[in-house]
Structures are given as structure tokens and as C-alpha cells.
Design an enzyme around this catalytic site. Structure first.
Site, PDB file in Angstrom:
ATOM      1  N   GLU A 132       0.856  -1.192   0.000  1.00 40.21           N
ATOM      2  CA  GLU A 132       0.000   0.000   0.000  1.00 40.21           C
ATOM      3  C   GLU A 132       0.889   1.239   0.000  1.00 40.21           C
ATOM      4  OE1 GLU A 132      -2.531  -0.350   3.432  1.00 40.21           O
ATOM      5  OE2 GLU A 132      -3.381  -2.249   2.731  1.00 40.21           O
ATOM      6  N   GLU A 374       9.505  -7.959  -4.201  1.00 40.85           N
ATOM      7  CA  GLU A 374       9.473  -8.671  -2.911  1.00 40.85           C
ATOM      8  C   GLU A 374      10.109  -7.776  -1.847  1.00 40.85           C
ATOM      9  OE1 GLU A 374       7.964 -11.666  -2.789  1.00 40.85           O
ATOM     10  OE2 GLU A 374       7.742 -11.930  -4.943  1.00 40.85           O
TER      11      GLU A 374
HETATM   12  C1  LIG Z   1       8.126  -3.625 -10.150  1.00 42.87           C
HETATM   13  C2  LIG Z   1       7.474  -3.866  -8.835  1.00 42.87           C
HETATM   14  C3  LIG Z   1       6.552  -4.879  -8.722  1.00 42.87           C
HETATM   15  C4  LIG Z   1       5.894  -5.094  -7.507  1.00 42.87           C
HETATM   16  N1  LIG Z   1       4.899  -6.032  -7.443  1.00 42.87           N
HETATM   17  C5  LIG Z   1       4.171  -6.132  -6.299  1.00 42.87           C
HETATM   18  C6  LIG Z   1       3.042  -7.002  -6.252  1.00 42.87           C
HETATM   19  O1  LIG Z   1       2.710  -7.679  -7.223  1.00 42.87           O
HETATM   20  N2  LIG Z   1       2.341  -7.075  -5.099  1.00 42.87           N
HETATM   21  C7  LIG Z   1       2.662  -6.336  -3.998  1.00 42.87           C
HETATM   22  O2  LIG Z   1       1.974  -6.441  -2.982  1.00 42.87           O
HETATM   23  N3  LIG Z   1       3.739  -5.486  -4.017  1.00 42.87           N
HETATM   24  C8  LIG Z   1       4.479  -5.363  -5.138  1.00 42.87           C
HETATM   25  N4  LIG Z   1       5.539  -4.498  -5.190  1.00 42.87           N
HETATM   26  C9  LIG Z   1       5.882  -3.732  -4.023  1.00 42.87           C
HETATM   27  C10 LIG Z   1       7.207  -4.141  -3.375  1.00 42.87           C
HETATM   28  O3  LIG Z   1       7.028  -5.347  -2.649  1.00 42.87           O
HETATM   29  C11 LIG Z   1       7.633  -2.956  -2.486  1.00 42.87           C
HETATM   30  O4  LIG Z   1       8.044  -1.921  -3.359  1.00 42.87           O
HETATM   31  C12 LIG Z   1       8.727  -3.324  -1.528  1.00 42.87           C
HETATM   32  O5  LIG Z   1       8.231  -4.155  -0.527  1.00 42.87           O
HETATM   33  C13 LIG Z   1       9.318  -2.073  -0.866  1.00 42.87           C
HETATM   34  O6  LIG Z   1       8.334  -1.229  -0.356  1.00 42.87           O
HETATM   35  P1  LIG Z   1       8.382   0.335  -0.683  1.00 42.87           P
HETATM   36  O7  LIG Z   1       8.562   0.490  -2.143  1.00 42.87           O
HETATM   37  O8  LIG Z   1       7.198   0.969  -0.067  1.00 42.87           O
HETATM   38  O9  LIG Z   1       9.716   0.868   0.009  1.00 42.87           O
HETATM   39  P2  LIG Z   1       9.871   1.359   1.537  1.00 42.87           P
HETATM   40  O10 LIG Z   1       9.339   0.330   2.451  1.00 42.87           O
HETATM   41  O11 LIG Z   1       9.328   2.738   1.671  1.00 42.87           O
HETATM   42  O12 LIG Z   1      11.450   1.401   1.692  1.00 42.87           O
HETATM   43  C14 LIG Z   1      12.233   2.546   1.331  1.00 42.87           C
HETATM   44  C15 LIG Z   1      13.656   2.309   1.831  1.00 42.87           C
HETATM   45  O13 LIG Z   1      13.673   2.203   3.270  1.00 42.87           O
HETATM   46  C16 LIG Z   1      14.211   0.948   3.677  1.00 42.87           C
HETATM   47  N5  LIG Z   1      13.445   0.461   4.842  1.00 42.87           N
HETATM   48  C17 LIG Z   1      12.094   0.473   4.993  1.00 42.87           C
HETATM   49  N6  LIG Z   1      11.756  -0.065   6.179  1.00 42.87           N
HETATM   50  C18 LIG Z   1      12.900  -0.428   6.781  1.00 42.87           C
HETATM   51  C19 LIG Z   1      13.206  -1.072   8.018  1.00 42.87           C
HETATM   52  N7  LIG Z   1      12.256  -1.474   8.845  1.00 42.87           N
HETATM   53  N8  LIG Z   1      14.494  -1.300   8.306  1.00 42.87           N
HETATM   54  C20 LIG Z   1      15.479  -0.931   7.455  1.00 42.87           C
HETATM   55  N9  LIG Z   1      15.255  -0.333   6.257  1.00 42.87           N
HETATM   56  C21 LIG Z   1      13.980  -0.092   5.921  1.00 42.87           C
HETATM   57  C22 LIG Z   1      14.057   0.031   2.470  1.00 42.87           C
HETATM   58  O14 LIG Z   1      15.009  -1.028   2.484  1.00 42.87           O
HETATM   59  C23 LIG Z   1      14.269   1.001   1.311  1.00 42.87           C
HETATM   60  O15 LIG Z   1      15.640   1.185   1.091  1.00 42.87           O
HETATM   61  C24 LIG Z   1       6.201  -4.286  -6.387  1.00 42.87           C
HETATM   62  C25 LIG Z   1       7.180  -3.280  -6.501  1.00 42.87           C
HETATM   63  C26 LIG Z   1       7.796  -3.051  -7.718  1.00 42.87           C
HETATM   64  C27 LIG Z   1       8.799  -1.929  -7.830  1.00 42.87           C
END
Ligand SMILES: Cc1cc2nc3c(=O)[nH]c(=O)nc-3n(C[C@H](O)[C@H](O)[C@H](O)COP(=O)(O)OP(=O)(O)OC[C@H]3O[C@@H](n4cnc5c(N)ncnc54)[C@H](O)[C@@H]3O)c2cc1C
Length: 399
Positions: A132, A374
Site C-alpha cells: 500500500e 518482494e
Molecule cells: C516492479 C514492482 C513490482 C511489484 N509487485 C508487487 C506485487 O505484485 N504485489 C505487492 O503487494 N507489491 C508489489 N511491489 C511492491 C514491493 O514489494 C515494495 O516496493 C517493496 O516491498 C518495498 O516497499 P516500498 O517500495 O514501499 O519501500 P519502503 O518500504 O518505503 O522502503 C524505502 C527504503 O527504506 C528501507 N526500509 C524500509 N523499512 C525499513 C526497516 N524497517 N528497516 C530498514 N530499512 C527499511 C528500504 O530497504 C528502502 O531502502 C512491487 C514493486 C515493484 C517496484
């Protein structure tokens, strides 16, 4: 002992996937990469042809008309498809994990209803929605308190659940016929206990694709933003039939991702070797310059390490062993290897590497996107650390 030899059946499937990819994917890949309209240009014909060969339904168990292949066979097929183009490969393989999940976690009635529909329709794609706008890494490494993580709610109202909230970055949702949506059924519980999954058909009232989300690469893994406004999902569509997590997510998604990464990396290395053999500088092919040969050797070394690790991980999963640290380490290694290898390939190409007409810039753009699927690299490593710490506490360190 892990057997690295392919069975006769795997060799035949490898050839079938390779021939299909060369014939149906390679000729359209570059044009798709330049598309200005992902939905209009979506390659339905390619998908239909793949489906006729059984490639769309590889994740289905035998009792639902699928082949029931093991994960090593998944790897062999995906590697060949991704070698030609990871977007088209994803269109074909995206539903394997979804079918696998419904087969393992669905009720008998859900399997009969949804897996049969999926099997019989050449254009039926599955999608899975957890992420989300305010719940990304939180869905993989939850701060397990009620106020964190997934906020899309599902509230029971008679024979329906009313779903309200948003998902984003969801692969293939804009073209899928069924989306498995993770929602909060109990906001007083932490996400590990208070979330449930729902099977949501695309024509569900109150559910719509709010936007298509385009990317720098891997563009035909079409991402969508999903809006749920009192979306009415029948109680029978609660995955597994009861509230709460329907079970562990399993290795299917990460195995798919690693196999794609290795197929892409292999293609980037081959392109670099061919170019290095043709490009003359200093009166000889650049492959004869030691600096270039060393770059190729490093790429080869990294590729072989990733492929071996992936095969070991798939074998472990096929034996039913749940080694989460190995799964995450493989995912992290293979996706990073794909980026490293394609960036080095770009160096081998010199200035031509950044030219649009050359293949190598596409490998880099595609590999950049793979890093974000992931769990992020940081989250993977944190989770590996947690597993190692728990093994220490249990007194079994590296076993
Ligand atoms: C091409 C693509 C396909 C995808 N397909 C799907 C799908 O089919 N279904 C689905 O549900 N999702 C999907 N996703 C979502 C994907 O799983 C998320 O983008 C991923 O989990 C990271 O979440 P975020 O982008 O919100 O990054 P954020 O969680 O905002 O992270 C930003 C940065 O902060 C770091 N960070 C965040 N929290 C912590 C913590 N607790 N400790 C240390 N570091 C942290 C991260 O490592 C990263 O460097 C997709 C994403 C992409 C780009």
C-alpha cells in the site's frame, strides 16, 4: 546431495521454452519496451500462444489440470523465457505463484471455482496485492503492532466483506481477472494475526484500477494502483475460509524472481561476449584485451555462483525444507548479480552501451527494477540476520 543434471523431461521443456521465446518473444520485445500505451499494446496474442503450450498454467497442480512441476523445472523454463525478455516472461509466469497459493491455501470450493476458470481461459491472469502507499517494507518486516502495516480494511457485513483502501505497485493487476488482496480484518491485532486474504474478481463492484504505474524498465510487468470503495467481496472468497493469515507465503515468488534475474544476466553476458568479439580496437577484437577479458570472466563467475545458489535453493524447496535464510540470500544475490552483470556488460560496450539501439541498456533498466521486487535488499539482510540469530539461540548455527 543435490543433482545438477536435468531430467529428459526438463531438457525437453527447456527446448520448448527456448524455441517459444526465440519465435514469439524476441521479435516483439524491443517494440514493447518503447510502448507509449501499456494496456493497448499488451501482448495478448503472445500470452495465448504460450497458454496453448501449457506455459501459463505451470503452477497448477495435476488434480486441477496442470503439470505439477517442481521448482527446479520452474527455474529451467523461466530462465529460457527471461533470456529473451523478462517482461514477456513475467506475463507468462506471474500467475504460477498465485495458482500455487490458491492450490495450497484455498478451500476445496475455491480451488474448484477459481483454478478451473484459470485453467480454461488462455487470457486469465492472477495477481497478488499486499503493498500500500503507506505499507511497503512493513508488509515484509512488520513492526507487529496494530497501528503498523496494511491498512486496507475488510469488514464483514452479512454475506459480504466490505473492502476499503488502496494498494499500489501491484504486478499485472490492470490485466488480471483475479487479485488476491491482503486486508486487515481485525485492526486491534498486529498485522501477523489481524490480516486475511481475499480472492477478488476484477468485476467486483467498488473495486477499480485507479491508475497504471509505468517504470524505467521491466515495463510489461504492468503495475497498477488499486482502489477499493466499499468493494463487496462474498464471504466465500475469504482465502482458506477463515479469518487470519491463510499460511506462510512459500518460496514460489522469490524462485520466479531469481530465475528471471539469472535469465537476464545470462543474456547480458552473452551479448557482451559477442560484442567483445566483434568490436576491433588497437587492431584486434577487444575480447583479446585483458581488461575486457577480466570483465567477462567476472560476469561469468557471478552468473555461475547465482545459478548454483538458485538451483540449490529450488532443490531445497522441492525437498520440502523451509530454509528462509537461504531463500532470502538467494533472492538478494541473484537480483544484485543481474544488475552487476548488466552494468559490466554496459562497460564492455563502451559508449554504445548507452545507445537505445543496443540491447545492453535495456538489461540495465530491467535489472534495476528487479531490485525492488518482494523485499528490498536491506529488508532481506535484516531478515537473514534475524534467522541467524535465532539459530544461534537454538544452538544450531550453520546447520
Ligand atoms: C516492479 C514492482 C513490482 C511489484 N509487485 C508487487 C506485487 O505484485 N504485489 C505487492 O503487494 N507489491 C508489489 N511491489 C511492491 C514491493 O514489494 C515494495 O516496493 C517493496 O516491498 C518495498 O516497499 P516500498 O517500495 O514501499 O519501500 P519502503 O518500504 O518505503 O522502503 C524505502 C527504503 O527504506 C528501507 N526500509 C524500509 N523499512 C525499513 C526497516 N524497517 N528497516 C530498514 N530499512 C527499511 C528500504 O530497504 C528502502 O531502502 C512491487 C514493486 C515493484 C517496484
Amino acid at each position: 546431495m543435490i543433482d545438477f543434471d536435468l531430467t529428459d523431461e526438463q531438457k525437453a521443456l527447456q527446448k520448448m521454452a527456448r524455441d517459444f521465446a526465440e519465435r514469439e518473444i524476441r521479435p516483439i520485445a524491443e517494440k514493447l519496451d518503447r510502448s507509449q500505451n501499456l494496456l493497448q499494446d499488451f501482448p495478448w496474442d503472445m500470452l495465448k500462444k504460450a497458454s496453448k503450450l501449457g506455459l501459463r498454467t505451470v503452477g497448477l497442480p495435476k488434480e486441477y489440470g496442470g503439470p505439477g512441476f517442481d521448482f527446479r523445472t520452474w527455474v529451467v523454463i523461466i530462465d529460457e523465457l527471461a533470456y529473451c525478455d523478462i517482461s514477456c516472461s513475467k506475463i507468462i509466469t506471474q500467475s504460477w505463484r498465485g495458482a500455487h497459493r490458491i492450490a495450497h491455501q484455498g478451500t476445496k470450493e475455491q480451488k474448484d471455482r477459481f483454478l478451473s476458470a484459470f485453467r480454461d481461459d488462455d487470457t486469465y491472469l492472477l495477481s497478488g496485492a499486499r503493498t500500500e502507499p503507506n505499507a511497503g517494507s512493513d508488509t515484509h518486516l512488520p513492526y507487529d503492532v496494530p497501528e503498523a502495516g496494511i491498512m486496507l480494511t475488510a469488514k464483514r457485513e452479512g454475506n459480504y466483506y466490505a473492502l476499503n483502501g488502496r494498494k499500489h505497485f501491484i504486478s499485472m493487476a490492470p490485466v488480471a481477472k483475479l487479485v488476491t488482496v491482503t486486508a486487515r480484518t481485525d485492526k486491534t491485532l498486529p498485522p501477523s494475526k489481524g490480516c486475511s486474504a481475499f480472492l477478488v474478481p476484477k468485476d467486483t463492484p467498488g473495486f477499480r484500477i485507479a491508475s497504471i504505474q509505468d517504470k524505467v524498465g521491466y515495463r510489461f510487468d504492468v503495475q497498477g494502483e488499486l482502489d477499493f470503495d466499499n468493494a463487496k467481496v462474498p464471504v466465500e472468497n475469504l482465502l482458506g475460509g477463515k479469518e487470519g493469515p491463510a499460511g506462510p507465503e512459500g518460496p514460489a515468488g522469490r524462485i520466479e524472481l531469481c530465475a528471471q534475474s539469472m535469465g537476464l544476466a545470462r543474456a547480458a553476458l552473452d551479448a557482451a561476449i559477442k560484442y567483445a568479439n566483434e568490436r576491433i580496437q588497437g587492431g584486434r577484437p577487444i575480447i583479446q584485451h585483458q581488461a575486457v577479458a577480466m570483465m567477462l570472466a567476472e560476469m561469468y563467475q557471478t552468473l555461475q555462483a547465482g545459478r548454483s545458489l538458485l538451483w540449490r535453493m529450488a532443490s531445497t524447496a522441492d525437498m520440502g525444507q523451509d530454509d528462509h535464510a537461504l531463500l532470502l540470500a538467494t533472492k538478494s544475490f541473484c537480483t544484485e548479480a543481474a544488475l552487476k552483470i548488466s552494468l559490466t556488460a554496459m562497460e564492455v560496450f563502451g559508449g554504445s552501451g548507452v545507445m537505445r539501439e543496443m540491447p545492453v541498456q535495456k538489461y540495465v533498466r530491467d535489472a534495476m527494477v528487479l531490485q525492488h521486487l518482494e523485499d528490498t535488499q536491506q529488508i532481506s539482510r535484516i531478515k537473514i540476520g534475524q534467522v541467524l540469530e535465532s539459530r544461534l539461540k537454538e544452538g544450531r548455527l550453520s546447520r
